[in-house]
Scaffold this motif. Structure first.
Motif, PDB file in Angstrom:
ATOM      1  N   SER A  27       0.855  -1.186   0.000  1.00  0.00           N
ATOM      2  CA  SER A  27       0.000   0.000   0.000  1.00  0.00           C
ATOM      3  C   SER A  27       0.893   1.238   0.000  1.00  0.00           C
ATOM      4  CB  SER A  27      -0.917   0.022   1.230  1.00  0.00           C
ATOM      5  OG  SER A  27      -1.846  -1.044   1.184  1.00  0.00           O
ATOM      6  N   LEU A  28       0.499   2.229  -0.812  1.00  0.00           N
ATOM      7  CA  LEU A  28       1.333   3.423  -0.971  1.00  0.00           C
ATOM      8  C   LEU A  28       0.477   4.540  -1.547  1.00  0.00           C
ATOM      9  CD1 LEU A  28       4.238   4.734  -1.137  1.00  0.00           C
ATOM     10  CD2 LEU A  28       4.354   3.796  -3.458  1.00  0.00           C
ATOM     11  N   SER A  29       0.605   5.743  -0.984  1.00  0.00           N
ATOM     12  CA  SER A  29      -0.081   6.912  -1.524  1.00  0.00           C
ATOM     13  C   SER A  29       0.942   7.991  -1.832  1.00  0.00           C
ATOM     14  CB  SER A  29      -1.118   7.453  -0.532  1.00  0.00           C
ATOM     15  OG  SER A  29      -2.196   6.548  -0.389  1.00  0.00           O
ATOM     16  N   VAL A  30       0.729   8.684  -2.949  1.00  0.00           N
ATOM     17  CA  VAL A  30       1.640   9.741  -3.372  1.00  0.00           C
ATOM     18  C   VAL A  30       0.810  10.959  -3.765  1.00  0.00           C
ATOM     19  CG1 VAL A  30       3.511  10.390  -4.942  1.00  0.00           C
ATOM     20  CG2 VAL A  30       3.253   7.998  -4.220  1.00  0.00           C
ATOM     21  N   ASP A  31       1.152  12.105  -3.185  1.00  0.00           N
ATOM     22  CA  ASP A  31       0.427  13.343  -3.431  1.00  0.00           C
ATOM     23  C   ASP A  31       1.144  14.211  -4.455  1.00  0.00           C
ATOM     24  OD1 ASP A  31      -1.423  12.587  -1.478  1.00  0.00           O
ATOM     25  OD2 ASP A  31      -0.286  13.592   0.118  1.00  0.00           O
ATOM     26  N   ALA A  32       0.459  15.229  -4.956  1.00  0.00           N
ATOM     27  CA  ALA A  32       1.071  16.193  -5.859  1.00  0.00           C
ATOM     28  C   ALA A  32       2.268  16.843  -5.180  1.00  0.00           C
ATOM     29  CB  ALA A  32       0.055  17.250  -6.274  1.00  0.00           C
ATOM     30  N   GLY A  33       3.371  16.965  -5.917  1.00  0.00           N
ATOM     31  CA  GLY A  33       4.586  17.568  -5.390  1.00  0.00           C
ATOM     32  C   GLY A  33       5.470  16.617  -4.613  1.00  0.00           C
ATOM     33  N   ASP A  34       5.007  15.391  -4.402  1.00  0.00           N
ATOM     34  CA  ASP A  34       5.786  14.404  -3.662  1.00  0.00           C
ATOM     35  C   ASP A  34       6.782  13.717  -4.591  1.00  0.00           C
ATOM     36  OD1 ASP A  34       6.598  12.972  -1.493  1.00  0.00           O
ATOM     37  OD2 ASP A  34       4.757  11.806  -1.269  1.00  0.00           O
ATOM     38  N   ILE A  35       7.948  13.374  -4.064  1.00  0.00           N
ATOM     39  CA  ILE A  35       8.970  12.655  -4.826  1.00  0.00           C
ATOM     40  C   ILE A  35       9.347  11.430  -4.011  1.00  0.00           C
ATOM     41  CG2 ILE A  35      11.201  12.787  -5.979  1.00  0.00           C
ATOM     42  CD1 ILE A  35      10.956  15.872  -5.712  1.00  0.00           C
ATOM     43  N   VAL A  36       8.933  10.260  -4.486  1.00  0.00           N
ATOM     44  CA  VAL A  36       9.135   9.014  -3.753  1.00  0.00           C
ATOM     45  C   VAL A  36      10.151   8.165  -4.490  1.00  0.00           C
ATOM     46  CG1 VAL A  36       8.041   6.908  -2.900  1.00  0.00           C
ATOM     47  CG2 VAL A  36       6.804   9.078  -2.815  1.00  0.00           C
ATOM     48  N   LEU A  37      11.198   7.777  -3.782  1.00  0.00           N
ATOM     49  CA  LEU A  37      12.219   6.880  -4.321  1.00  0.00           C
ATOM     50  C   LEU A  37      12.010   5.501  -3.721  1.00  0.00           C
ATOM     51  CD1 LEU A  37      14.881   6.206  -5.808  1.00  0.00           C
ATOM     52  CD2 LEU A  37      16.107   7.100  -3.800  1.00  0.00           C
ATOM     53  N   VAL A  38      11.820   4.499  -4.579  1.00  0.00           N
ATOM     54  CA  VAL A  38      11.650   3.122  -4.143  1.00  0.00           C
ATOM     55  C   VAL A  38      12.943   2.372  -4.456  1.00  0.00           C
ATOM     56  CG1 VAL A  38      10.288   1.009  -4.336  1.00  0.00           C
ATOM     57  CG2 VAL A  38       9.164   3.235  -4.589  1.00  0.00           C
ATOM     58  N   MET A  39      13.591   1.852  -3.420  1.00  0.00           N
ATOM     59  CA  MET A  39      14.872   1.181  -3.574  1.00  0.00           C
ATOM     60  C   MET A  39      14.790  -0.259  -3.081  1.00  0.00           C
ATOM     61  SD  MET A  39      17.660   4.100  -2.618  1.00  0.00           S
ATOM     62  CE  MET A  39      18.768   3.448  -3.881  1.00  0.00           C
ATOM     63  N   GLY A  40      15.640  -1.096  -3.633  1.00  0.00           N
ATOM     64  CA  GLY A  40      15.689  -2.486  -3.215  1.00  0.00           C
ATOM     65  C   GLY A  40      16.572  -3.273  -4.157  1.00  0.00           C
ATOM     66  N   PRO A  41      16.966  -4.473  -3.775  1.00  0.00           N
ATOM     67  CA  PRO A  41      17.835  -5.294  -4.629  1.00  0.00           C
ATOM     68  C   PRO A  41      17.111  -5.759  -5.885  1.00  0.00           C
ATOM     69  CG  PRO A  41      17.077  -6.550  -2.736  1.00  0.00           C
ATOM     70  CD  PRO A  41      16.636  -5.134  -2.499  1.00  0.00           C
ATOM     71  N   SER A  42      17.880  -6.258  -6.843  1.00  0.00           N
ATOM     72  CA  SER A  42      17.288  -6.830  -8.055  1.00  0.00           C
ATOM     73  C   SER A  42      16.322  -7.948  -7.661  1.00  0.00           C
ATOM     74  CB  SER A  42      18.379  -7.387  -8.969  1.00  0.00           C
ATOM     75  OG  SER A  42      19.216  -6.356  -9.415  1.00  0.00           O
ATOM     76  N   GLY A  43      15.161  -7.971  -8.325  1.00  0.00           N
ATOM     77  CA  GLY A  43      14.171  -8.994  -8.025  1.00  0.00           C
ATOM     78  C   GLY A  43      13.308  -8.698  -6.824  1.00  0.00           C
ATOM     79  N   SER A  44      13.423  -7.488  -6.271  1.00  0.00           N
ATOM     80  CA  SER A  44      12.643  -7.166  -5.066  1.00  0.00           C
ATOM     81  C   SER A  44      11.204  -6.760  -5.376  1.00  0.00           C
ATOM     82  CB  SER A  44      13.336  -6.043  -4.286  1.00  0.00           C
ATOM     83  OG  SER A  44      13.451  -4.873  -5.081  1.00  0.00           O
ATOM     84  N   GLY A  45      10.903  -6.472  -6.646  1.00  0.00           N
ATOM     85  CA  GLY A  45       9.545  -6.097  -7.021  1.00  0.00           C
ATOM     86  C   GLY A  45       9.387  -4.635  -7.406  1.00  0.00           C
ATOM     87  N   LYS A  46      10.505  -3.883  -7.478  1.00  0.00           N
ATOM     88  CA  LYS A  46      10.434  -2.447  -7.764  1.00  0.00           C
ATOM     89  C   LYS A  46       9.752  -2.154  -9.100  1.00  0.00           C
ATOM     90  CE  LYS A  46      14.816  -1.490  -7.814  1.00  0.00           C
ATOM     91  NZ  LYS A  46      15.328  -2.881  -7.774  1.00  0.00           N
ATOM     92  N   THR A  47      10.256  -2.770 -10.167  1.00  0.00           N
ATOM     93  CA  THR A  47       9.737  -2.467 -11.497  1.00  0.00           C
ATOM     94  C   THR A  47       8.318  -2.996 -11.659  1.00  0.00           C
ATOM     95  OG1 THR A  47      11.949  -2.395 -12.476  1.00  0.00           O
ATOM     96  CG2 THR A  47      10.111  -2.830 -13.968  1.00  0.00           C
ATOM     97  N   THR A  48       8.025  -4.144 -11.058  1.00  0.00           N
ATOM     98  CA  THR A  48       6.654  -4.667 -11.116  1.00  0.00           C
ATOM     99  C   THR A  48       5.688  -3.697 -10.457  1.00  0.00           C
ATOM    100  OG1 THR A  48       7.436  -6.954 -11.101  1.00  0.00           O
ATOM    101  CG2 THR A  48       5.146  -6.585 -10.474  1.00  0.00           C
TER     102      THR A  48
END
Length: 242
Positions: A27-48
């Protein structure tokens, strides 16, 4: 209202004993003007996770709301229109069409959205000039540096005035200086134009642009911490002088 709200979303590939859960009840919410960086190892699900947020992939369970609209209720044609209207995509491979000039690459999503060619050209030119590429309007991608290609890709992502920018490893193919320039560009774009930005990356340099840094491991969000945006964005009063 959040620009995007990811609600208890999971994505499983395969079935039975071969099933693999790439994203697990996120679950994740992002508002206008927000900059969220999602980090994790390869295969962690980031691109999915990014692909589902951008409606390029459907979740197995859960819901994704864009400006309050449940994307699961939309058919493919409606989803395509939603992407044109609401999203700007930036990829590590640039995805520029080699036969088109920088200006024509930026014009393409505008023309697809039905903008008259004259207006599309004017908007594309303005976007490229804003990114210091006014002298590269007629250049083909083969004549551009890596940093210039990425700036063209960012201009293209902004062409339709999207509310949400989704960036997949935007600095992966760039040298340190160019990567830092692109990072600050994304940061300033979000602040100046009040756009929401979600970036997935391994690149620790992107912490300098992020307002929030989220860690994903084995498909689950495991941690969240503040980014370094306020100390680095040139539009923020607390930013350190260059």
């Amino acid at each position: 209202m959040s620009v995007v709200s990811v609600r208890d979303v999971s994505k499983t590939f395969g079935s039975g004993h071969t099933a693999v859960t790439a994203v697990d009840h996120v679950s994740l919410s992002v508002d206008a003007g927000d900059i969220v960086l999602v980090m994790g190892p390869s295969g962690s699900g980031k691109t999915t996770l990014l692909s589902m947020t951008g409606t390029l992939m459907s979740p197995t369970t859960g819901r994704i709301l864009i400006s309050g609209q449940d994307t699961s209720a939309l058919d493919p044609a409606q989803l395509s229109r939603l992407r044109l209207r609401e999203f700007g995509f930036v990829f590590q491979t640039f995805n520029l069409l080699s036969a088109l000039t920088a200006e024509e690459n930026v014009m393409l999503p505008l023309l697809t959205a039905g903008v008259p060619r004259k207006h599309a050209r004017a908007k594309a030119r303005a976007a490229l000039e804003q990114l210091q590429l006014g002298h590269r309007l007629r250049n083909l991608p083969r004549d551009l540096s890596g940093g210039e290609k990425q700036r063209v890709a960012i201009a293209r992502s902004l062409a339709n005035d999207p509310r949400l920018i989704l960036a997949d490893e935007p600095t992966a193919n760039l040298d340190a200086k160019t990567g830092q320039d692109v990072t600050l560009l994304l940061c300033e774009t979000a602040c100046r134009e009040n756009r929401a930005v979600i970036i997935v990356s391994h690149d620790q340099r992107l912490r300098t642009a992020a307002k929030r840094v989220i860690t994903i491991e084995d498909g689950r969000l495991t941690a969240e911490e503040p980014g370094e945006h306020d100390r680095n964005c040139r539009m923020h009063p607390e930013a350190a002088p260059a």
